[in-house]
Design an enzyme around this catalytic site. Structure first.
Site, short mmCIF file in Angstrom:
data_model
loop_
_atom_site.label_atom_id
_atom_site.label_comp_id
_atom_site.label_asym_id
_atom_site.label_seq_id
_atom_site.Cartn_x
_atom_site.Cartn_y
_atom_site.Cartn_z
N ASN A 111 -14.46 17.65 -27.49
CA ASN A 111 -15.17 17.56 -26.22
C ASN A 111 -16.02 16.30 -26.29
OD1 ASN A 111 -16.79 17.77 -24.00
ND2 ASN A 111 -17.89 19.60 -24.66
N LYS A 163 -17.76 14.98 -24.07
CA LYS A 163 -18.97 15.01 -23.22
C LYS A 163 -19.06 13.71 -22.42
CE LYS A 163 -20.85 18.33 -26.42
NZ LYS A 163 -22.02 18.98 -26.99
N HIS A 194 -19.15 25.46 -20.30
CA HIS A 194 -19.88 24.87 -21.43
C HIS A 194 -21.38 25.11 -21.25
CE1 HIS A 194 -21.54 22.04 -24.28
NE2 HIS A 194 -20.37 22.12 -24.89
N GLU A 202 -23.85 23.31 -21.73
CA GLU A 202 -24.58 22.23 -21.06
C GLU A 202 -24.44 22.33 -19.54
OE1 GLU A 202 -22.85 19.06 -23.35
OE2 GLU A 202 -23.89 19.83 -25.11
N GLU A 212 -19.50 29.17 -28.86
CA GLU A 212 -20.39 28.06 -29.18
C GLU A 212 -21.84 28.53 -29.10
OE1 GLU A 212 -18.45 24.03 -28.53
OE2 GLU A 212 -19.27 24.56 -26.60
N GLY A 245 -25.00 20.21 -31.12
CA GLY A 245 -25.68 18.92 -31.18
C GLY A 245 -26.93 18.93 -32.03
N SER A 285 -21.66 21.79 -33.92
CA SER A 285 -21.85 20.98 -35.13
C SER A 285 -20.76 21.20 -36.17
CB SER A 285 -23.24 21.22 -35.75
OG SER A 285 -24.26 20.89 -34.81
#
Ligand code: 13P
Length: 262
Positions: free
Chosen positions: A13, A15, A98, A100, A170, A176, A216
């Site tokens: 991904n 991003k 996701h 985010e 996730e 991150g 991560s």
């Protein structure tokens, strides 16, 4: 050793990183490194990179996807991209839900369900992301959270369609941050998700479902995560932007599955 009969999928991904030229260059660099992969290999790229990424990946085993889609096919939705548009350009995958997008752009379990529905209708494979916040883990409600996210997102999706749904577990606190769920935590939550799939779709469908870990994951920790029997691949953020690191994760997925598929 992961004894799973499922073929793992390693998906990057990207991003909001890389312009089209950089995208093509990274795919050209990655291609030979993953050419012999036994697992699925996917890059989910920014919309504007799709064309360049598809061109660069042509003829290889790398599949290309997007990171979001709208639920309507077309219309007055300024700034949005439909699942059908993604399919038409040649994308095969799309990420939905996701964290985010949930945290920063207002996605809810219901809009994630609508996006996933539209993606399946357009012929895409969905990478559906679920995961808990740190406070939720500390409150010991991780399984309830991911079960709820998964159940609502899958409402109205048939067992046949589930074959085109990858679930990415996730944990938000691991994205991150450099923090990673332990292999045992990743396995436990994946097992919980698979249990839900069994309740909803029956054991055979649940046993066939690909459940990735994301957060991560990198070249150093991939092997132990991917060795878990319930972990069928990874959704990779930062480490997918470096060809060698991403290829090392793909190699770890292959090594984890060699014995079980041999
Ligand atoms: P990182 O691998 O950078 O933690 O990102 C994970 C992720 O969000 C993939 O979707």
């Amino acid at each position: 050793m992961n004894q799973s009969p499922r073929t793992p999928v390693i998906a990057g991904n990207w991003k909001m990183n890389l312009n089209p030229g950089e995208a093509a260059a990274l795919i050209r660099e990655t291609k030979p490194l993953v050419a012999d992969a036994g697992c699925g290999v996917v890059f989910c790229v920014p919309f504007v990179d799709l064309h360049a990424a598809l061109e660069a990946a042509r003829g290889s085993n790398i599949k290309i996807g997007a990171q979001n889609c709208h639920w309507e096919e077309k219309g007055a939705f300024t700034g949005e991209i439909s699942a059908r548009m993604l399919r038409d350009i040649g994308a095969e995958y799309v990420i939905t839900g996701h964290s985010e997008r949930r945290a920063l752009f207002g996605d809810t379990n219901e809009t994630v369900a609508r996006r996933s529905r539209a993606a399946l209708d357009a012929g895409l494979t969905v990478i559906l992301c679920v995961g808990e916040y740190l406070e939720q883990r500390q409150q010991d409600i991780t399984l309830e959270v991911v079960r709820t996210q998964t159940k609502i997102a899958l409402a109205g999706i048939s067992a046949a369609e589930l074959a085109r749904v990858i679930i990415a577990y996730e944990p938000v606190w691991a994205i991150g941050t450099g923090l990673t769920a332990t292999a045992e935590q990743a396995n436990e939550v994946s097992r919980g998700i698979r249990g839900l799939l069994g309740e909803l779709y029956g054991q055979a469908s649940a046993d066939g479902a690909v459940i990735q870990y994301g957060g991560s994951m990198n070249a150093a920790n991939a092997a132990s995560l991917l060795a878990q029997p319930e972990v069928d691949g990874g959704l990779i953020g930062g480490a997918s932007l470096k060809a060698a690191d991403f290829a090392a994760i793909v190699a770890a997925a292959d090594a984890s599955g060699t014995a079980s598929r041999a």
